[in-house]
Motif scaffolding. Structure first.
Motif, PDB file in Angstrom:
ATOM      1  N   ALA A 151       0.831  -1.209   0.000  1.00 37.92           N
ATOM      2  CA  ALA A 151       0.000   0.000   0.000  1.00 37.92           C
ATOM      3  C   ALA A 151       0.865   1.258   0.000  1.00 37.92           C
ATOM      4  CB  ALA A 151      -0.918  -0.009   1.218  1.00 37.92           C
ATOM      5  N   LEU A 152       1.931   1.250   0.779  1.00 48.21           N
ATOM      6  CA  LEU A 152       2.838   2.405   0.791  1.00 48.21           C
ATOM      7  C   LEU A 152       3.524   2.562  -0.562  1.00 48.21           C
ATOM      8  CD1 LEU A 152       4.511   2.142   4.330  1.00 48.21           C
ATOM      9  CD2 LEU A 152       2.495   3.446   3.657  1.00 48.21           C
ATOM     10  N   LYS A 205     -10.183  -3.319   3.269  1.00 46.36           N
ATOM     11  CA  LYS A 205     -10.436  -2.094   2.504  1.00 46.36           C
ATOM     12  C   LYS A 205      -9.160  -1.590   1.829  1.00 46.36           C
ATOM     13  CE  LYS A 205     -14.514  -0.251   4.867  1.00 46.36           C
ATOM     14  NZ  LYS A 205     -15.117   0.934   5.526  1.00 46.36           N
ATOM     15  N   THR A 206      -8.033  -1.751   2.491  1.00 42.35           N
ATOM     16  CA  THR A 206      -6.753  -1.338   1.897  1.00 42.35           C
ATOM     17  C   THR A 206      -6.423  -2.190   0.689  1.00 42.35           C
ATOM     18  OG1 THR A 206      -5.945  -0.584   4.067  1.00 42.35           O
ATOM     19  CG2 THR A 206      -4.294  -1.007   2.361  1.00 42.35           C
ATOM     20  N   ILE A 210      -5.956  -0.767  -3.287  1.00 40.64           N
ATOM     21  CA  ILE A 210      -4.742  -0.807  -4.112  1.00 40.64           C
ATOM     22  C   ILE A 210      -4.784  -1.929  -5.142  1.00 40.64           C
ATOM     23  CG2 ILE A 210      -3.389   0.216  -2.248  1.00 40.64           C
ATOM     24  CD1 ILE A 210      -2.126  -2.572  -1.834  1.00 40.64           C
ATOM     25  N   GLY A 211      -5.602  -2.959  -4.896  1.00 46.79           N
ATOM     26  CA  GLY A 211      -5.684  -4.085  -5.815  1.00 46.79           C
ATOM     27  C   GLY A 211      -4.724  -5.202  -5.434  1.00 46.79           C
ATOM     28  N   ALA A 212      -5.240  -6.428  -5.431  1.00 45.23           N
ATOM     29  CA  ALA A 212      -4.419  -7.582  -5.056  1.00 45.23           C
ATOM     30  C   ALA A 212      -3.249  -7.784  -6.006  1.00 45.23           C
ATOM     31  CB  ALA A 212      -5.282  -8.843  -5.025  1.00 45.23           C
ATOM     32  N   GLU A 213      -3.366  -7.262  -7.231  1.00 42.45           N
ATOM     33  CA  GLU A 213      -2.280  -7.433  -8.205  1.00 42.45           C
ATOM     34  C   GLU A 213      -0.995  -6.727  -7.776  1.00 42.45           C
ATOM     35  OE1 GLU A 213      -4.771  -3.895  -9.587  1.00 42.45           O
ATOM     36  OE2 GLU A 213      -5.116  -5.887  -8.752  1.00 42.45           O
ATOM     37  N   HIS A 214      -1.095  -5.817  -6.799  1.00 45.23           N
ATOM     38  CA  HIS A 214       0.098  -5.147  -6.288  1.00 45.23           C
ATOM     39  C   HIS A 214       0.645  -5.809  -5.027  1.00 45.23           C
ATOM     40  CE1 HIS A 214      -1.673  -1.638  -8.613  1.00 45.23           C
ATOM     41  NE2 HIS A 214      -0.471  -1.795  -9.136  1.00 45.23           N
TER      42      HIS A 214
END
Length: 396
Positions: A151-152, A205-206, A210-214
């Motif tokens: 996320a960061l 929610k995080t 950001i999307g699981a692909e990241h």
């Protein structure tokens, strides 16, 4: 037998003139002073793991006939401390949960990934199954540090907020209603609060933001080899991994964002002293220093919340950690790092049945971690964080 072989040697010495008849008779009538068999109970699961590795690497014939010398990474003092810590906690847990409760421990050196101690289960003679290397358990919340690191990387900040509230997610016409481990909701909270308190709703929610692909590529870069799905439950660690994979994955946060593979054999020499195998380490950076420093600091804050309950037994160095609990209390994880060592522990039944209500990691796995790290204190007392980072105070 030993006595028969002795007698053959004595008769040969008499025949060759080294013993006269009287000396021969006296020696033959002297009882053998047999030395009791010394059983070395240090690291039995590790030794079996090493034997299997050598058989696969070199073949049975070479292993058992060629007089090999093998240099491992295991540290006998640390290994004994691990076995003692595990046995001590097992005695307490078995009284509450039953004698078939089990688990594992792995300790590695932070900057090299060298395995220093391994406990594969309570009793090797009863079960040679190596739970540290072979048991795949759902990882639970120990996946969350990687989620927040991702996320960061995607531009989020630990000061960002989400609403901790009841949510419903629909997949294939099935409704999923996740909840927090304490069954409470806290309203608007920061990402820092969510990670340090292992909040489930904000983690989900995080992930959705950001999307699981990241997140998936980051998990794989940290040595996870198993299949990964992209469902929202990924945020809660609904994947299976071994303790061996988990300790390497978490170690990255203590090693300035650099993943280093766990290794346990340094080299192998043949009977002529020539090295025929050398373990090569291939570390690689996974997360930047500033991001891993921010995550590590929050993980340190999470551990400090536990400290008041164990203040008299606390260790003398900084430490970061993450707990993990799976559905119905089937597995309790505790993974933590000092600046020198990363140690992972899990407790659970082999058949994966629930351990009972309120089987928190703080009462099951953590005491083993704490006892072990008190016995093998880190020579390095402080982590080195990115000097550009500044700690700020925010309104919760």
């Amino acid at each position: 037998s030993a006595q028969r072989i002795r007698d053959v040697v004595l008769h040969s010495m008499h025949t060759l003139g080294y013993l006269d008849q009287q000396a021969l008779r006296t020696a033959l009538n002297t009882p053998l002073a047999l030395v009791p068999l010394q059983i070395d109970n240090c690291a039995p699961h590790f030794k079996e793991m090493l034997r299997l590795f050598l058989e696969k690497q070199l073949g049975k014939k070479a292993l058992y006939t060629q007089g090999l010398v093998v240099q491992t990474t295991i540290n006998r003092r640390m290994q004994q401390a691990a076995q003692d810590a595990f046995a001590q906690q097992y005695m307490k847990l078995s009284e509450k949960m039953g004698s078939d409760i089990d688990g594992a421990l792995i300790a590695i050196e932070v900057n090299t990934g060298q395995l220093k101690a391994l406990v594969g289960g309570v009793d090797f003679e009863t079960s040679k199954f190596n739970r540290a290397m072979q048991a795949k358990r759902q990882v639970g919340s120990i996946i969350k540090p990687i989620l927040y690191a991702a996320a960061l990387q995607q531009g989020c900040s630990f000061t960002d907020t989400h609403i901790d509230e009841p949510i419903e997610l629909v997949h294939n016409r099935r409704v999923w209603q996740p909840h927090n481990y304490d069954e409470k909701f806290n309203g608007e909270v920061t990402l820092a609060y969510a990670l340090s308190h292992s909040n489930n709703i904000v983690s989900i929610k995080t992930l959705l933001k950001i999307g699981a692909e990241h997140v998936v590529p980051l998990i794989k870069e940290c040595g996870f080899a198993g299949p990964l799905h992209t469902y929202p439950s990924l945020a809660l660690g609904c994947i299976d991994a071994t303790l061996y994979e988990a300790v390497g994955m978490f170690n990255m946060f203590a090693n300035d964002g650099v993943f280093v593979p766990v290794q346990y054999v340094r080299w192998i020499k043949n009977q002529w002293g020539q090295k025929i195998f050398t373990q090569e380490s291939m570390p690689h950076r996974v997360v930047s220093s500033d991001i891993v420093g921010r995550v590590a600091r929050v993980l340190e804050l999470g551990l400090e919340r536990i400290k008041p309950h164990f203040s008299k037994q606390w260790i003398a160095s900084q430490a970061i950690s993450k707990t993990g609990t799976t559905n119905d209390w089937r597995t309790c994880w505790f993974i933590g790092s000092t600046p020198q060592y990363t140690t992972a522990v899990y407790i659970g039944f082999d058949d994966n049945r629930p351990m009972g209500t309120n089987a928190y990691p703080i009462h099951t796995a953590f005491p083993i971690w704490l006892s072990f790290n008190r016995a093998v204190p880190s020579a390095i007392k402080h982590f080195t964080y990115d000097p550009s980072l500044q700690e700020i105070t925010i309104d919760e």
